[in-house]
Design a protein around this motif. Structure first.
Motif, short mmCIF file in Angstrom:
data_model
loop_
_atom_site.label_atom_id
_atom_site.label_comp_id
_atom_site.label_asym_id
_atom_site.label_seq_id
_atom_site.Cartn_x
_atom_site.Cartn_y
_atom_site.Cartn_z
N PHE A 46 9.11 -60.62 -0.68
CA PHE A 46 8.21 -61.76 -0.88
C PHE A 46 8.40 -62.74 0.26
CE2 PHE A 46 8.06 -60.08 -5.13
CZ PHE A 46 6.79 -60.43 -5.59
N GLU A 47 7.29 -63.29 0.75
CA GLU A 47 7.35 -64.22 1.88
C GLU A 47 6.35 -65.36 1.67
OE1 GLU A 47 6.56 -63.95 6.66
OE2 GLU A 47 7.76 -62.36 5.75
N VAL A 48 6.74 -66.56 2.08
CA VAL A 48 5.88 -67.74 1.93
C VAL A 48 4.82 -67.75 3.02
CG1 VAL A 48 5.83 -70.26 2.11
CG2 VAL A 48 7.64 -69.14 0.80
N VAL A 89 3.01 -65.27 -0.74
CA VAL A 89 2.77 -66.18 -1.86
C VAL A 89 2.79 -67.62 -1.35
CG1 VAL A 89 3.73 -64.66 -3.63
CG2 VAL A 89 5.26 -66.22 -2.40
N PRO A 90 2.18 -68.55 -2.08
CA PRO A 90 2.23 -69.96 -1.68
C PRO A 90 3.63 -70.53 -1.81
CG PRO A 90 0.61 -69.59 -3.44
CD PRO A 90 1.40 -68.35 -3.30
N GLU A 91 3.93 -71.53 -1.02
CA GLU A 91 5.22 -72.21 -1.16
C GLU A 91 5.30 -72.84 -2.54
OE1 GLU A 91 8.17 -75.02 1.48
OE2 GLU A 91 6.02 -75.12 1.85
N GLY A 92 6.44 -72.68 -3.19
CA GLY A 92 6.60 -73.21 -4.54
C GLY A 92 6.46 -72.16 -5.62
N THR A 93 6.22 -70.89 -5.22
CA THR A 93 6.09 -69.82 -6.21
C THR A 93 7.47 -69.41 -6.74
OG1 THR A 93 4.10 -68.97 -5.14
CG2 THR A 93 5.26 -67.46 -6.61
N GLY A 109 11.85 -74.66 -0.49
CA GLY A 109 13.02 -75.12 0.27
C GLY A 109 13.25 -74.25 1.48
N ASP A 110 14.49 -73.79 1.66
CA ASP A 110 14.83 -72.95 2.82
C ASP A 110 14.49 -71.48 2.59
OD1 ASP A 110 15.85 -75.14 4.19
OD2 ASP A 110 17.86 -74.89 3.32
N ASN A 111 14.17 -71.12 1.36
CA ASN A 111 13.92 -69.71 1.05
C ASN A 111 12.48 -69.34 1.35
OD1 ASN A 111 14.48 -67.13 0.14
ND2 ASN A 111 14.00 -67.60 -1.99
N LYS A 112 12.24 -68.84 2.55
CA LYS A 112 10.89 -68.46 2.97
C LYS A 112 10.63 -66.97 2.86
CE LYS A 112 10.27 -72.74 4.27
NZ LYS A 112 9.58 -73.65 3.35
#
Length: 427
Positions: A46-48, A89-93, A109-112
């Motif tokens: 999964f990636e932002v 996925v959108p940031e905040g998923t 946060g830092d988890n992209k």
């Protein structure tokens, strides 16, 4: 259509099988085994993507699988690795295991970027199994199987401040006045059908992100109305602006409204209800007669409880500046790190609980641990990484393998062998 939830099935790639073959060449009478190794299965990642703001892409397609590794070939040819599959996925998923609801990853946060399911390791070809006593091995190792999981995706917007309150109290008007957001505004309930975000810029003070949460009503925490669909979006906010119709233009009592909404927050999540609040007593321009009496009543009721009340008008702009500077100063006192949900479900832990056989035997001075359980664990675990090694230690302890080694009489400094892995035992 705004989509902030989805449920999907994900699968990593299967490792390719090792190949069993023997070298056949003219004038080479004893060619020996030359079967190649299978390719590694693809990872499910999964990636932002900051260009996305909904989960709509996952509403129509429900199954996602990474590529399988190819089988090894003759002449020691290595099978092709399976292709990794990256889901954006959108940031905040927040990614959760569907049946338990436990968090696997929070993409904020830092988890992209996070590997959620590791692909299976490719099997070894028969070239690896030749020994002095077994020079014609007719066995090749199968690839590790794919791993699969059903996950639920939840988008929880990332905002410092959430606007809460009953429908039609002026939340969207306030957001449009103080940020660059362009929400739909009209004089009827449920104008706002999805959360709107905007950035508040303040001269001489630190700005912040504000979210307009669709209007709550009584019973929202139990599924009544539209607001319950969006309660999850206030989970990341550090502070809330409680907007009320101080003029009572729709016949409601603003004091009673605040208690009702706070009761819904408490029913949904008591921790959220305890977060700092400030009251924006909106629509002061519509108050007839003694307007100060209405504001005084709100202040007398809530300011002794530590909740500041600011009379404002979203239409004229009166009082808004004081409200925003107060909110900014309060945010400065808080931890500025984003609200990130901790991981609760670890897909690799399933390897510990799978009921697969293994054996612990002593061969001379070496303790040999083998079996499908060990083979599968080694196929999915990268022992070169700190996280992988920590899981390996947990695996040995939680599966009872360490207890069995001790029961077999192992001493500190003795050697343990697990297929291609060999290490000295120390407590």
């Amino acid at each position: 259509m705004f989509a902030d939830r989805a449920k999907i099935y994900i699968r990593s790639g299967k490792g390719g099988d090792g190949h069993c073959s023997f070298r056949r060449e003219l004038y080479v009478p004893n060619g020996g085994p030359d079967g190649g190794d299978g390719g590694r299965g693809g990872d499910l990642i999964f990636e932002v993507d900051k260009g996305l703001n909904t989960l709509a892409d996952y509403r129509h397609r429900r199954k996602y699988a990474a590529g399988d590794g190819e089988q090894g070939g003759k002449r020691r040819c290595h099978g092709k690795d399976g292709k990794d599959l990256v889901l954006y996925v959108p940031e905040g998923t927040v990614i959760k295991e569907a049946s338990s609801g436990k968090v696997i990853a929070d993409m904020s946060g830092d988890n992209k970027r996070q590997v959620v399911l590791k692909g299976g390791k490719g099997g070894l070809g028969n070239q690896h199994f030749a020994t002095a006593t077994m020079q014609v091995p007719k066995y090749a190792q199968p690839g590790q199987p794919a791993r699969e999981l059903e996950v639920s995706l939840e988008l929880k917007v990332i905002a410092d401040v959430g606007l809460i309150g009953f429908p039609n109290v002026g939340k969207s008007t306030l957001l449009s006045r103080v940020t660059n957001a362009d929400p739909k505004i009209a004089n009827y309930h449920f104008t706002t059908l999805n959360p709107n975000l905007g950035v508040v810029d303040l001269e001489g003070a630190k700005g912040f992100v504000m979210a307009d949460i669709p209007g709550l009503i009584e019973g929202a925490s139990e599924g009544v109305g539209l607001g319950h669909e969006f309660l999850r979006h206030i989970e990341r906010t550090k502070m809330m602006i409680h907007v009320v119709d101080s003029a009572g233009s729709e016949g409601r009592d603003p004091v009673d409204d605040i208690y009702k909404i706070n009761a819904e927050l408490k029913n949904y999540n008591p921790e959220i209800a305890e977060r700092p609040q400030v009251i924006a007593a909106n629509k002061t321009d519509l108050i007839y007669g003694d307007g100060d009496e209405q504001i005084k009543r709100l202040k007398d009721e809530f300011e002794p409880k530590g909740i500041r009340v600011f009379p404002i008008s979203g239409v004229s702009g009166q009082g808004i500046s004081e409200l925003l500077y107060y909110v900014s100063s309060e945010l400065e006192k808080m931890d500025d790190s984003p609200v990130v949900f901790e991981q609760e479900f670890f897909p690799e832990d399933e390897l510990i609980y799978e009921d697969l056989p293994y054996t612990v035997e002593k061969d001379g001075d070496v303790y040999v641990v083998e079996g499908p359980k060990i083979e599968k664990m080694l196929g999915y675990t990268n022992l070169d990484s700190e996280k992988g090694f920590a899981f390996f230690q947990k695996f040995l302890k939680d599966t009872g393998i360490l207890d069995e080694l001790e029961a077999s009489g192992i001493q500190e400094g003795d050697t343990v062998k697990m297929y291609g892995l060999q290490f000295d035992y120390y407590k």
